[in-house]
Design an enzyme around this catalytic site. Structure first.
Site, PDB file in Angstrom:
ATOM      1  N   LYS A 106      38.341 -13.985 -14.829  1.00  0.00           N
ATOM      2  CA  LYS A 106      38.172 -12.585 -15.210  1.00  0.00           C
ATOM      3  C   LYS A 106      39.449 -11.953 -15.777  1.00  0.00           C
ATOM      4  O   LYS A 106      40.547 -12.190 -15.296  1.00  0.00           O
ATOM      5  CB  LYS A 106      37.706 -11.753 -14.014  1.00  0.00           C
TER       6      LYS A 106
ATOM      7  N   GLU B 226      38.756   1.741 -17.840  1.00  0.00           N
ATOM      8  CA  GLU B 226      37.789   2.049 -16.787  1.00  0.00           C
ATOM      9  C   GLU B 226      38.308   3.159 -15.875  1.00  0.00           C
ATOM     10  O   GLU B 226      37.576   4.081 -15.500  1.00  0.00           O
ATOM     11  CB  GLU B 226      37.479   0.787 -15.978  1.00  0.00           C
TER      12      GLU B 226
ATOM     13  N   HIS C 206      23.183   5.163 -31.851  1.00  0.00           N
ATOM     14  CA  HIS C 206      22.332   4.733 -30.735  1.00  0.00           C
ATOM     15  C   HIS C 206      22.762   3.353 -30.211  1.00  0.00           C
ATOM     16  O   HIS C 206      21.954   2.605 -29.673  1.00  0.00           O
ATOM     17  CB  HIS C 206      20.859   4.681 -31.146  1.00  0.00           C
TER      18      HIS C 206
ATOM     19  N   SER D 201      40.313 -10.881 -10.971  1.00  0.00           N
ATOM     20  CA  SER D 201      39.375 -10.767  -9.864  1.00  0.00           C
ATOM     21  C   SER D 201      39.915 -11.530  -8.658  1.00  0.00           C
ATOM     22  O   SER D 201      40.596 -12.549  -8.806  1.00  0.00           O
ATOM     23  CB  SER D 201      38.015 -11.344 -10.272  1.00  0.00           C
TER      24      SER D 201
END
Length: 465
Positions: free
Chosen positions: A288, A295, A161, A282
């Site tokens: 970043k 992804e 979980h 970024s």
């Protein structure tokens, strides 16, 4: 308007030329030309069989062979002129062959149809790529095994979980993925077995009146046998659907791993680092470092799922035998093949650059009461029923939580307060139950997370690979 369009082999039946709109709508050459090698391989085997069976002459067979070699050179050099007017890869190659060798080229299509020709080409194309994907999966699994071996003793929280559950090792975690991708490997192998049967000889749908030798062609092309029913041979694409399902399963496993890589790179976790070569920045935020590869893999998983759905939908209402709907089988199949190969290749390279950060993993273990189950097991060995032990440790966890400390930071006296009077704890509760090392060591059985078992699993995996 001219009576017929001479570019089409079937034009004799028609009085009017094909409209320009239909030419574009009907043509598949822009995407099926990538099967040119398989089309030529199939044609050469078919021609060899026609000569063997005295259906065409040896001289014609030799001309076809020579013409095809010339076409191969032209395609490989980029000189070959692909024509939309010629509809597909099959007519383009046949038209060029006829231009090169004349009537011999016209005889090549004896005893076959485009229906069994394309069914053969797509099986050959898919088989070639399944073999490539199996190799890519092997390379990827080797990287997982090597990573597991290197990190066999690196402790980290195992989660359920998404909450800290029990201590495991990073190596054990990687071997879980090895098992998943090994099942994927076996599924693809099984898919290949059902794929590897020859449709050629089914002709349009009913077979052919010529004295052909289908088994000969099957052997020439490396098939395990021939499709046993001519209707089925030309009309079904279940082999492509089965591959697409296997590809979707592989991408699902990659997507699960991707999700974890994205989480682990987040500063709140900080468990891993990926090489700059597999991340991006970024346009506005200079700090970043984004995990774009995992992804993208999560996103590309959706398109592979979509391709499977497209093929299932394509086939669901088709009557026997061949229907033009089946022209739409190639683009989703090709896309799944390409996506899967590219993803396996980049993940294989990326995971070779992965570095772990053991310190935040160890800190997460201290924050989540990861050894609570081991304390319960310790009490069971002292004679406490497990359900009672569960309740005792639950109360101890609640107390530790209120004191903002770990279970191991409670004193022996504090732990004793939660136990029945007939149960006496000793100092070994810390070394046997409340340390990560003890928790890992206790699970020394097949499939367990003990370092010894992880290394044994690695050894067996390397032997199998």
């Amino acid at each position: 308007m001219e009576k017929n369009n001479k570019n089409y082999t079937w034009a004799g039946r028609f009085d009017e030329p094909m409209s320009d709109l239909l030419k574009r709508y009907n043509a598949s050459v822009n995407f099926d030309k990538r099967m040119w090698r398989q089309d030529i391989r199939g044609s050469l085997a078919h021609a060899k069989m026609l000569v063997k069976q005295n259906i065409i002459s040896a001289e014609d067979g030799e001309k076809i062979q020579n013409g095809m070699q010339q076409i191969i050179k032209e395609i490989e050099s980029g000189e070959f002129q692909w024509s939309l007017d010629l509809e597909d890869v099959h007519f383009n190659i046949e038209s060029r062959l006829i231009a090169l060798v004349g009537d011999a080229g016209k005889r090549l299509h004896t005893a076959r149809s485009r229906n069994d020709q394309v069914a053969t080409d797509i099986r050959l194309f898919l088989r070639d790529n399944v073999d490539l994907i199996l190799q890519k999966l092997t390379d990827f699994r080797k990287v997982l095994v090597n990573l597991a071996e290197r990190e066999a003793a690196t402790a980290m929280p195992g989660l359920t979980h998404l909450q800290v559950a029990q201590p495991i090792t990073f190596g054990h975690h990687m071997m879980a993925y090895f098992e998943m991708f090994s099942r994927d490997f076996a599924r693809l192998q099984d898919c290949r077995k059902r794929l590897n049967f020859l449709p050629l000889g089914a002709a349009a749908l009913a077979g052919t009146g010529y004295n052909i030798d289908r088994e000969f062609v099957a052997k020439e092309l490396g098939f395990d046998g021939v499709c046993k029913n001519s209707l089925d041979a030309v009309s079904d694409r279940d082999f492509a659907i089965e591959f697409s399902a296997a590809a979707a399963m592989i991408m699902m496993h990659i997507s699960r791993l991707s999700e974890e890589l994205v989480l682990w790179m987040n500063q709140r976790f900080g468990y891993i680092k990926l090489s700059d070569g597999f991340c991006t920045g970024s346009s506005i935020m200079p700090q970043k470092k984004n995990p774009d590869v995992p992804e993208l893999a999560r996103g590309k998983t959706g398109r592979v799922y979509g391709n499977l759905t497209a093929l299932l939908t394509l086939m669901k209402s088709q009557p026997l035998a061949y229907n033009k709907d089946n022209q739409e089988d190639k683009e989703p199949l090709f896309d799944s093949i390409d996506t899967l190969i590219d993803t396996l290749c980049i993940f294989t390279e990326m995971l070779q650059t992965l570095k772990t950060n053991p310190k935040p993993m160890a800190e997460a273990l201290r924050q989540g009461f990861a050894t609570a189950t081991d304390l319960a097991d310790y009490l069971v060995r002292k004679g406490v029923a497990f359900r009672d032990a569960h309740a005792i440790v639950g109360a101890a966890v609640k107390s530790a939580e209120q004191k903002n400390c770990d279970l191991a930071e409670l004193s022996l006296a504090e732990l004793q307060e939660f136990c029945p009077q007939n149960i006496t704890l000793s100092d070994d509760v810390y070394s046997k139950a409340l340390t990560v090392e003890a928790a890992l060591k206790a699970r020394n059985h097949v499939g367990g997370t003990a370092v010894e078992q992880v290394l044994l699993a690695v050894k067996k995996a390397k032997e199998n690979l």
